[in-house]
Design an enzyme around this catalytic site. Structure first.
Site, PDB file in Angstrom:
ATOM      1  N   SER A  63      -9.968   1.922   2.528  1.00 11.72           N
ATOM      2  CA  SER A  63      -9.071   2.692   1.698  1.00 11.72           C
ATOM      3  C   SER A  63      -8.028   1.869   0.940  1.00 11.72           C
ATOM      4  O   SER A  63      -7.495   2.349  -0.063  1.00 11.72           O
ATOM      5  CB  SER A  63      -8.329   3.706   2.564  1.00 11.72           C
ATOM      6  OG  SER A  63      -7.471   3.049   3.479  1.00 11.72           O
TER       7      SER A  63
ATOM      8  N   SER B 185     -10.391  -0.389   6.726  1.00 16.40           N
ATOM      9  CA  SER B 185      -9.745  -0.285   5.409  1.00 16.40           C
ATOM     10  C   SER B 185      -9.030  -1.527   4.902  1.00 16.40           C
ATOM     11  O   SER B 185      -8.548  -1.529   3.772  1.00 16.40           O
ATOM     12  CB  SER B 185      -8.750   0.879   5.400  1.00 16.40           C
ATOM     13  OG  SER B 185      -9.426   2.106   5.410  1.00 16.40           O
TER      14      SER B 185
ATOM     15  N   LYS C 251       0.859  -1.195   0.000  1.00 18.00           N
ATOM     16  CA  LYS C 251       0.000   0.000   0.000  1.00 18.00           C
ATOM     17  C   LYS C 251       0.891   1.238   0.000  1.00 18.00           C
ATOM     18  O   LYS C 251       1.879   1.288   0.746  1.00 18.00           O
ATOM     19  CB  LYS C 251      -0.898  -0.010   1.239  1.00 18.00           C
ATOM     20  CG  LYS C 251      -1.950   1.103   1.258  1.00 18.00           C
ATOM     21  CD  LYS C 251      -2.860   1.011   2.481  1.00 18.00           C
ATOM     22  CE  LYS C 251      -3.988   2.024   2.430  1.00 18.00           C
ATOM     23  NZ  LYS C 251      -4.877   1.947   3.603  1.00 18.00           N
TER      24      LYS C 251
END
Lengths: 95, 497
Positions: free
Chosen positions: B162, B186, B81
């Site tokens: 997210s 998330s 990420k």
């Protein structure tokens, strides 16, 4: 609680975000709705309840008072928008 | 061959590498090829691809494997990420304000994964500063879910957020696993939307050092994989004490992957009545009931529990998280790093920089947080929210006197179309209604794919565990996975032969 455009303008100033008249028209009703919605927390009885800042609730650790980092001026400055002779450069603030 | 390689689990791949069925270079190349195929690139799952570096690392993995010094996850291609700082590799948090930021240091979690031998194929897209539940707030554009609705195959769906890029990459075979972060759901919610496993550990289990901060009292690293066992393997190598994070706990890290296959006979599974929210789709109710029945079939005992403050978790979160964000994001001032837009004086430079650097959702949250922390409102909002947070946390403590894990739906819907819910922030925020409570209490949670809805889209179920008891959570998740036998894959991975 009512969030009008002047409140948004003041908050944006505190947060150092420039806003236009269009921004104010866009954000004011949204912030108003969100803050109205979180108002529901007022119906919860929290008398005598201690605020919970962090679930770990651990005492912060202390470390020995010794230099354990440093000598990395190059790395510290490498992402700066502007530098001169090892310093960060900003707009002139003292006339 | 390449189709086989991108469909393997991490456990299968490690065996294949060890028995020399294929090399790390072949394994990594197969995933890079998939990542760079036009149909995968169209999903916009990555902000920065790191193929060259990955191939160089794969060579090193191959030499270690050849001379018998291989690392625990040697040669496993993962997605990182783009909220984890990676030394010498651009790290953006999906924000314009960090568009050119190249960290001079490596985050603790990504360093641990490097030390375990994983190979990062790219920095995955996300919601800007991890603020969002649909991966539509990224400066680099939205991520598309590899899954398609049966009834509306033309619709582009969100991967959740997210950590949407991470989830899409794993679901589409571009990586075998991925890192995520979870502040209010998330990793779990994108796991559910993309038909894969998404796990968040106990707060304090993984170091936050080098993860770009959003809401520090809630932020935790998490992992994605296609099986519970793989997610446990990844999490194991991400966890552990770090003196550089003041809230890192000194708890020993059990061998999650080795312990998760234990029997769940007699395990007490709590079903919280407050999670049956108004207007919940029938598909979600059905999968939840099916999940309870599956665990019962595996020998678990189902008990009804109550978490009375559940409905207040989302509004509490939307005071605490923005308040912490407004404080954390104050560092982006255009002076030391990141974007700068010059103004007539320093104040004007700050305001120009932040106006140009942040997107609408980030600005909205900074302003909400600033308002809640400002003079005259601090007690009414922030302190009040912290008190309710304690009540939410105590609900769980009481519930865990009657059960060992809690079973809930992960999200109140399956993946929705890109563009839906964007005009109404509150509607978007309520997508995290089932994941936020555990975040507020710092508890571990995992989403396991459990079935498909009437559109043929994946639905996940969440298992919440006690603090520091990820082992029991993984055990229950593994039992659920065995019973559900979810094997459907998105077309992209099936077609990539």
């Amino acid at each position: 609680m009512s969030i009008d455009k002047s409140t948004v303008s003041k908050v944006a100033g505190l947060a150092r975000i420039k806003v236009t008249e269009d921004d104010l028209n866009y954000y004011a009703p949204q912030l108003q709705n969100i803050l109205q919605w979180v108002e529901q927390l007022q119906e919860v009885n929290t008398d005598g309840v201690e605020p919970l800042a962090n679930v770990s609730e651990i005492a912060l650790r202390l470390r020995d008072d010794v230099v354990n980092d440093g000598g990395i001026q190059q790395e510290v400055l490498q992402n700066a928008p502007e530098t001169v002779e090892g310093f960060f450069v900003v707009t002139k603030i003292v006339e | 061959m390449s189709h086989n390689l991108i469909s393997l689990t991490i456990t299968e791949a490690l065996n294949g590498l060890k028995s020399k069925k294929f090399t790390a270079t072949e394994l990594v190349t197969a995933h890079i090829n998939q990542m760079q195929s036009p149909s995968c690139r169209a999903l916009n799952a990555f902000i920065t691809e790191t193929a060259e570096q990955a191939l160089a690392q794969a060579k090193n993995s191959d030499s270690r494997i050849a001379n018998g010094t291989s690392l625990p996850l040697d040669g496993i291609p993962i997605a990182m990420k783009d909220l984890f700082c990676t030394k010498g590799v651009r790290t953006t948090a999906a924000s314009n304000i960090l568009n050119d930021f190249i960290p001079p240091y490596e985050s603790t979690v990504s360093q641990k994964l490097l030390d375990a031998g994983t190979i990062t194929v790219g920095k995955a897209n996300l919601d800007e500063f991890a603020m969002g539940g649909s991966n539509t707030t990224s400066y680099y554009g939205p991520v598309e879910n590899p899954w398609k609705s049966k009834t509306h195959p033309d619709k582009k769906l969100v991967p959740g957020g997210s950590s949407g890029g991470s989830a899409a990459a794993v679901a589409a075979g571009m990586a075998m696993g991925a890192t995520g972060t979870d502040t209010g759901g998330s990793t779990r919610q994108p796991g559910s939307f993309c038909g894969i496993v998404g796990v968040k550990p106990t707060y304090g289990r993984c170091s936050r050092w080098g993860i770009i901060a959003f809401a520090s009292s809630l932020d935790q690293a998490g992992a994605f994989a296609r099986t519970v066992e793989d997610s446990a393997l990844l999490l194991q190598h991400m966890s552990g004490f770090d003196p550089k994070d003041s809230t890192s706990a000194g708890q020993p890290v059990p061998d999650f992957a080795a312990l998760l296959k234990q029997d769940v006979k007699g395990l007490r599974v709590g079903i919280p009545k407050e999670y049956r929210v108004e207007g919940m789709p029938q598909d979600i109710i059905d999968i939840w009931e099916k999940g309870a029945a599956m665990l019962k079939d595996a020998g678990a005992i189902i008990v009804d529990i109550s978490l009375p403050h559940t409905k207040y978790a989302v509004p509490t979160y939307y005071i605490i998280a923005p308040a912490e964000a407004s404080s954390n994001l104050a560092r982006y001032d255009g002076v030391r790093y990141g974007l700068r837009v010059d103004g007539k004086d320093l104040q004007d430079t700050y305001e120009n920089t932040r106006a140009a650097g942040f997107g609408a959702e980030v600005k909205r949250r900074i302003m909400i947080g600033t308002y809640c922390l400002s003079a005259g409102y601090y007690d009414a909002y922030y302190t009040k929210a912290q008190k309710v947070r304690r009540l939410i946390s105590e609900d769980f403590t009481k519930a865990f006197e009657h059960c060992d894990v809690i079973l809930t739906p992960t999200a109140p819907s399956s993946a929705f179309a890109i563009g839906e819910n964007t005009d109404d922030p509150i509607k978007m925020y309520l997508g995290d209604v089932f994941t936020i409570p555990a975040s507020m209490a710092g508890l571990p949670g995992i989403s396991v794919p459990a079935g498909l809805d009437d559109q043929g889209l994946p639905l996940g179920l969440q298992i919440i565990g006690r603090a520091w008891d990820e082992v029991t959570m993984f055990k229950a998740a593994h039992a659920l996975e065995q019973q559900a036998a979810f094997s459907t894959q998105p077309v992209l991975i099936k077609d990539a032969a």
